[in-house]
Design an enzyme around this catalytic site. Structure first.
Site, short mmCIF file in Angstrom:
data_model
loop_
_atom_site.label_atom_id
_atom_site.label_comp_id
_atom_site.label_asym_id
_atom_site.label_seq_id
_atom_site.Cartn_x
_atom_site.Cartn_y
_atom_site.Cartn_z
N HIS A 7 22.91 13.63 65.70
CA HIS A 7 21.94 12.89 64.87
C HIS A 7 20.50 13.27 65.22
O HIS A 7 19.63 13.26 64.35
CB HIS A 7 22.17 11.39 65.02
N TYR A 27 25.36 14.70 52.41
CA TYR A 27 24.03 14.09 52.27
C TYR A 27 23.26 14.22 53.58
O TYR A 27 23.83 14.45 54.63
CB TYR A 27 24.14 12.63 51.83
N HIS A 38 28.04 17.13 60.16
CA HIS A 38 29.28 16.69 60.79
C HIS A 38 30.09 15.82 59.84
O HIS A 38 29.59 15.35 58.82
CB HIS A 38 29.00 15.96 62.11
N GLU A 54 21.00 11.41 59.68
CA GLU A 54 22.41 11.51 59.28
C GLU A 54 22.52 12.74 58.39
O GLU A 54 21.85 12.82 57.37
CB GLU A 54 22.84 10.27 58.48
N GLU A 75 36.00 -2.88 63.12
CA GLU A 75 34.81 -3.58 62.65
C GLU A 75 35.12 -4.87 61.89
O GLU A 75 34.47 -5.88 62.09
CB GLU A 75 33.97 -2.67 61.73
#
Length: 172
Positions: free
Chosen positions: A24, A100, A30, A110, A85
């Site tokens: 990052h 993106y 990735h 990102e 989560e």
């Protein structure tokens, strides 16, 4: 040991591993995934990120997202993260993927080949408070409208994904 991400080329071929923070910091492409869970009314489950997250704290985003582990398939990764989560597992399917790039104010970026997955669930999640502050259900039309009115309430990647995939999500 710090979590590793799978580095990929534009065709999603794995080309190596790198610590997540380093990837990052360097904006290296990735592999990642984003899960969108709908209920039987067609509403999307959104999560509010926990307050202590290193980026985008307390912002609203899709049901869950993360990075595949080395050797882990997309569906396995999506189910693992849903459990970690949101406290549940349901069947999910991959609907598309895209690349993106989203820079953040804290110097991180990102840069992901994101695999978007969809599933259905009608129960109340058991959210992990270390990861998720809150959750809510919203129609896609309401999400689209609220992003337009209050873009600062949503994560950058969610706004990008939602814009690129709105039609695909409506018909998923």
């Amino acid at each position: 040991m710090e979590e590793q991400v799978v580095l990929v080329d534009e065709k999603d071929n794995a080309i190596g591993l790198m610590p997540k923070m380093e990837a990052h910091e360097k904006a290296v492409l990735h592999r990642a995934f984003s899960v969108f869970i709908f209920n039987s009314k067609g509403e999307l489950m959104l999560q509010q990120r926990a307050a202590h997250k290193y980026h985008s704290p307390l912002l609203w985003t899709n049901t869950c997202c993360s990075h595949q582990r080395d050797g882990e398939c997309n569906i396995e990764a999506g189910k693992r993260r849903l459990q970690e989560e949101m406290g549940f597992v349901t069947e999910i399917k991959e609907v598309f993927s895209f690349i993106y790039k989203a820079p953040f104010d804290n110097g991180l970026t990102e840069h992901e080949l994101d695999h978007v997955m969809v599933g259905y669930y009608d129960e109340k999640p058991e959210i992990n408070k270390d990861e998720v502050q809150d959750y809510k259900w919203m129609t896609l039309a309401d999400v689209k409208s609220d992003i337009k009115k209050n873009p600062q309430r949503y994560t950058e990647w969610f706004k990008i994904i939602f814009d690129k995939s709105y039609e695909k999500l409506v018909h998923a």
